[in-house]
Design an enzyme around this catalytic site. Structure first.
Site, PDB file in Angstrom:
ATOM      1  N   HIS A 127       5.511 -18.785   4.530  1.00 28.51           N
ATOM      2  CA  HIS A 127       5.495 -18.092   3.240  1.00 28.51           C
ATOM      3  C   HIS A 127       5.614 -19.141   2.140  1.00 28.51           C
ATOM      4  CE1 HIS A 127       6.426 -13.920   4.815  1.00 28.51           C
ATOM      5  NE2 HIS A 127       6.445 -14.687   5.887  1.00 28.51           N
ATOM      6  N   HIS A 174       6.418  -9.798  -3.466  1.00 30.40           N
ATOM      7  CA  HIS A 174       7.471 -10.183  -4.416  1.00 30.40           C
ATOM      8  C   HIS A 174       7.022 -11.254  -5.412  1.00 30.40           C
ATOM      9  CE1 HIS A 174      10.300  -8.796  -1.019  1.00 30.40           C
ATOM     10  NE2 HIS A 174      10.093  -7.817  -1.862  1.00 30.40           N
TER      11      HIS A 174
END
Length: 192
Positions: free
Chosen positions: A153, A85
């Site tokens: 992340h 993403h």
């Protein structure tokens, strides 16, 4: 699919310009080439399908007697990946892979190589687990596979919400690991 380093260099140069910097200045003039070489390395897994990875690392051995009910667990496999993403780093990732052998066992280093190659793609953590499980099932011919991944992340820790302590845990359970509550509990307590 081969990684097109020339195209990467061209686009990295454009990104540097879009950021308002001079891609010809001393500190940046070799950056497009360095990034292209880095991408070729860290995205190596994009060159291969799951079936090709299974073939590359599919060396197995005859299973020892009685192994068909014994779980094999390899944990604390360190990998990193990039979120599809944001192309942001997924880091401090540890993978645990377990399976119940049938007639064949896979060399332990091959499990590490499978996890590493699968992670070297633009990925989702959930897909990393599913891809590893698919490859393990194909290579070992065992439907009983578990993959547990814990990682950070940078799209959460370094941008947006900037929540440094958070980490993500995903579980991919197949066969007996999915249907047998005692086995599922055993693998979870052994890994987490």
């Amino acid at each position: 699919m081969a990684i097109d380093k020339d195209k990467i260099k061209e686009h990295v140069r454009g990104i540097l310009e879009a950021l308002g910097d001079d891609p010809d200045r001393e500190g940046l003039k070799d950056t497009p080439d360095r990034v292209a070489r880095m991408y070729e390395e860290v995205f190596e897994g994009m060159n291969y399908s799951n079936d090709e990875i299974a073939e590359m690392f599919g060396k197995t051995f005859e299973s020892p007697e009685r192994a068909s009910r014994d779980m094999v667990l390899l944990k604390d496999i360190e990998v990193f990946s990039y979120c599809e993403h944001h192309i942001a780093l997924m880091y401090d990732m540890t993978v645990a892979v377990a399976y119940i052998p049938r007639d064949r066992v896979i060399g332990l280093s091959k499990i590490v190589r499978i996890a590493d190659m699968v992670a070297k793609r633009l990925q989702l953590q959930e897909r990393i687990g599913a891809d590893i499980a698919y490859i393990m099932e194909k290579v070992t011919n065992s439907p009983d596979v578990a993959v547990i991944i814990k990682g950070k992340h940078s799209c959460v820790t370094a941008r947006g919400i900037k929540n440094m302590p958070s980490h993500t845990v995903t579980t991919t359970l197949r066969g007996a690991f999915e249907t047998d509550p005692a086995l599922r509990s055993e693998i979870m307590s052994a890994v987490l």
